[in-house]
Write an enzyme that holds these catalytic residues in place. Structure first.
Site, PDB file in Angstrom:
ATOM      1  N   PHE A  13       1.163  -4.739   6.624  1.00  0.00           N
ATOM      2  CA  PHE A  13      -0.182  -5.098   6.178  1.00  0.00           C
ATOM      3  C   PHE A  13      -0.274  -6.173   5.217  1.00  0.00           C
ATOM      4  CE2 PHE A  13      -0.436  -0.312   6.800  1.00  0.00           C
ATOM      5  CZ  PHE A  13      -0.945  -0.266   7.967  1.00  0.00           C
ATOM      6  N   LEU A  14       0.368  -7.359   5.780  1.00  0.00           N
ATOM      7  CA  LEU A  14       0.467  -8.653   4.790  1.00  0.00           C
ATOM      8  C   LEU A  14      -0.525  -8.891   4.112  1.00  0.00           C
ATOM      9  CD1 LEU A  14       2.993 -10.324   4.316  1.00  0.00           C
ATOM     10  CD2 LEU A  14       2.005 -11.836   6.214  1.00  0.00           C
ATOM     11  N   LYS A  15      -1.896  -9.009   4.794  1.00  0.00           N
ATOM     12  CA  LYS A  15      -2.965  -9.502   4.396  1.00  0.00           C
ATOM     13  C   LYS A  15      -3.973  -8.603   3.552  1.00  0.00           C
ATOM     14  CE  LYS A  15      -2.906 -13.018   8.012  1.00  0.00           C
ATOM     15  NZ  LYS A  15      -2.830 -14.614   7.550  1.00  0.00           N
ATOM     16  N   SER A  16      -3.230  -7.365   3.314  1.00  0.00           N
ATOM     17  CA  SER A  16      -3.999  -6.394   2.412  1.00  0.00           C
ATOM     18  C   SER A  16      -3.860  -6.740   0.966  1.00  0.00           C
ATOM     19  CB  SER A  16      -3.713  -5.228   2.963  1.00  0.00           C
ATOM     20  OG  SER A  16      -4.180  -4.047   1.758  1.00  0.00           O
TER      21      SER A  16
END
Ligand SMILES: [Zn+2]
Lengths: 334, 344
Positions: free
Chosen positions: B102-105
């Protein structure tokens, strides 16, 4: 759709937004609970700019927003019984003010003000998103915008260890100014169009745009326009309809909106419309969503596209609403 | 298997979401199998009795894997970890996996930061896997300014930097905003513990990313952060200018390196009229103009124009008008500049 014939499909967009509420048994509806109040704000504001605010059931919206208000800590959550957050608190207040329903919703606004104020760690010039939070220009904008909408900006004049809260805020924003004149989300963080908007609009509200290197920053913002007319958030990143809001609003507040090529940007936004289901996507061919629908419509509004209500670039709410509150700041629209 | 049917949760009665009045349309309550709703119903039951337990921890992990943006669930997870004094190193291991997924969380990075802040201020050495961190936390953690890290936490800091470096590589996304902000937090928070080798390592890391993609604005921004915000510049400013010119030579229209060059002069209170840069820009402009199918690199011409304007040299107007022809999308800006130059 060719550039010259593209038109705003307003009826489709209204239909698209109203239909969003009919998707409640889908998985994606449940997965976006944490954004629900923001979603309603995006929907209400889009409809309002399209002149169709009556398309949603006003009293149901007010009751829902009321249920998102936490009367014990004063903040709003994104959905009833979730934790309160500064993002949903600003959205809740924006919705109620747009509907002119703060009293009707029986919100004790002094509690909301106190909730916002306690999100600033002592002696700091920034606000956090919640009690676990980190500093961010975005949350600081949310705090200042909410206080202003509630007529409580004077609370920032309070003096703490020799300087006012407002002075601390200004000095924090000053530290956040980057070598390219822009702002990231924190001191030293890469300049990003979204964060630039939050800093510029926050400083506009507290009348301290003087700390900004206007020409330098405006040049960086106009550099965001790429050959197909769209705007990106940072150099070498892909263009995206939502930057029509972040970049244009900041340029409008800085009175440099005319540095953008208006016609090219309008055709880029229009090309990202979904001709079948309505709504606007981040870029042509992608699936539309209510977030990009609002920011596409708001972008068109600032560019003077016909038959769209004017949007206030500081608050991202209809100009007529901000004028009713007497909060209008200096800016230039096309 | 749904939580509502699980043996280890059978003492709890799931609490369905009280949807309240629907703002948008009448409720069409689906009875279809929905694992997210099932887990959330059980989560409400757990929160209702304020249960802090291993099984509640597992439940939060399940929900996060379905919906990494759900900050209420993240908060509850943090509280469980802290109140039960659970091993934060295994939490960090889990975050290694979730940060990749969930890199962009925002929440993933935020939680990681809380864990690292707690680990860095507790006495258990990072390497000691058998000793869970004994952590106390106030009801309102001031994570914005946690206490300084203990000297023993330097390995933790190094681990984090290496983790991010690997992550950039694995995800092929070395421009991810949250990740960069997190890296800068690590560098700031542990600044006093870092030694020359660490700083050297960071500069090598920056160099390798610039070589991978010279147009990566995040890396240029980070270079500025390290050299001029953290104050790591140990060479002369002239040497740094030479470095940038070499990079500009490779990609003459790269706004990121040109902006960086302007930035380092500005922060050192120097104008644009640096002989070395002027010569360099002139050579670039002339070389390109000589071949008829190529436009001169606009930032080089722009540098010459702005430097001339700074000097009140009338040639500036001519340069701006050329720029207006070459960059019509921004013609209003160039027109304005040419007027400025005329009245200078
Ligand atoms: Zn977008």
């Amino acid at each position: 759709m060719s550039e010259s014939t593209a038109k705003l499909n307003a009826d489709k967009h209204v239909e698209y937004i109203v239909n969003l509420g009919r998707a409640e048994n889908t998985l994606s509806y449940h997965l976006t609970e944490h954004l629900r109040l923001n979603g309603i704000y995006w929907a209400i504001t889009s409809l309002s700019l399209l002149g169709r605010i009556d398309a949603l059931d006003r009293s149901a919206v007010i009751e829902y927003v009321g249920n998102c208000w936490n009367s014990s800590n004063g903040g709003f959550s994104s959905h009833p019984n979730h934790d309160t957050h500064i993002l949903s608190t600003l959205s809740g207040i924006q919705i109620l003010i747009t509907l002119d329903a703060v009293e009707e919703a029986k919100i004790d606004t002094s509690k909301v003000v106190d909730y916002i104020l306690q999100l600033r760690p002592s002696n700091q010039g920034f606000f956090t998103g919640d009690e676990w939070g980190e500093s961010d220009t975005r949350f600081t904008y949310c705090a200042i915008s909410t206080l202003s909408l509630l007529g409580a900006l004077d609370r920032l004049d309070q003096v703490e260890s020799g300087t006012s809260i407002k002075q601390k805020i200004v000095s924090w924003f000053t530290q956040c100014i980057n070598f390219d004149g822009g702002f990231g989300n924190n001191i030293g963080a890469e300049t990003h169009s979204g964060q630039v908007f939050t800093a510029v609009a926050a400083l506009a509200i507290i009348d301290r745009l003087d700390i900004i290197h206007t020409d330098n920053l405006s040049w960086w913002l106009s550099e965001r326009q790429v050959q197909n007319g769209g705007l990106n958030g940072r150099p070498q990143k892909q263009e995206d309809v939502c930057y029509s809001w972040w970049v244009l609003s900041a340029l409008s507040i800085l009175h440099r909106l005319h540095w953008i090529n208006k016609d090219k940007l309008i055709s880029f936004i229009l090309s990202a419309q979904d001709p079948d289901c309505g709504g606007i996507a981040d870029r042509p061919g992608d699936v539309s969503d209510v977030f990009h629908t609002l920011f596409g419509v708001a972008g068109l509004s600032m560019l003077g596209y016909p038959e769209i209500e004017r949007v206030d670039p500081v608050y991202c709410m209809p100009v007529k609403t901000i004028e009713r509150l007497g909060l209008k700041k200096s800016y230039t629209l096309l | 298997m749904l939580y509502a049917e699980r043996d280890d949760f059978k003492d709890l009665i799931p609490i369905p979401q009280d949807e309240g009045p629907s703002p948008l349309a009448p409720i069409n309550y689906s009875q279809k199998c929905n694992p997210h709703r099932d887990a959330m119903d059980m989560f409400r039951a757990v929160v209702d009795i304020n249960e802090k337990s291993e099984r509640a921890l597992g439940l939060t992990e399940d929900i996060i894997r379905m919906n990494a943006g759900h900050y209420t669930v993240w908060h509850y997870r943090t509280t469980i970890l802290v109140e039960l004094g659970l091993d934060l190193q295994s939490e960090l291991k889990l975050m290694d996996e979730l940060s990749t997924e969930f890199l962009k969380s925002y929440q993933v990075w935020h939680h990681r930061r809380l864990c690292v802040g707690l680990l860095a201020t507790t006495t258990s050495p990072f390497a000691d896997k058998n000793c869970p961190a004994a952590v106390t936390i106030s009801s309102t953690p001031q994570t914005s300014s946690p206490p300084p890290p203990l000297p023993s936490s330097i390995d933790l800091a190094r681990y984090e930097l290496q983790f991010i470096a690997n992550l950039f590589h694995a995800t092929e996304d070395p421009k991810n905003y949250h990740t960069w902000v997190y890296r800068q937090w690590i560098l700031t928070y542990f600044d006093k513990l870092f030694q020359d080798q660490d700083r050297h390592h960071e500069l090598e890391f920056i160099e390798s990313l610039i070589n991978d993609d010279i147009y990566n604005n995040s890396v240029w921004s980070h270079r500025f952060f390290c050299l001029f915000k953290l104050g790591w510049l140990h060479t002369s400013l002239e040497a740094e200018i030479e470095y940038v010119l070499i990079k500009i030579g490779i990609a003459p229209s790269n706004m990121s390196s040109w902006n960086y060059l302007r930035g380092i002069l500005k922060v050192n209170r120097k104008g644009l009229n640096q002989q070395r840069v002027l010569q360099f820009s002139e050579t670039l402009v002339k070389a390109k103009s000589a071949s008829d199918d190529m436009n001169p690199p606009l930032p080089a011409l722009e540098w010459l124009a702005d430097a001339a304007l700074e000097d009140k040299n009338p040639i500036a107007t001519k340069h701006y008008l050329t720029l207006k022809d070459l960059d019509p999308i921004r013609r209003h800006y160039w027109t304005w500049k040419s007027h400025l130059a005329l009245s200078a």
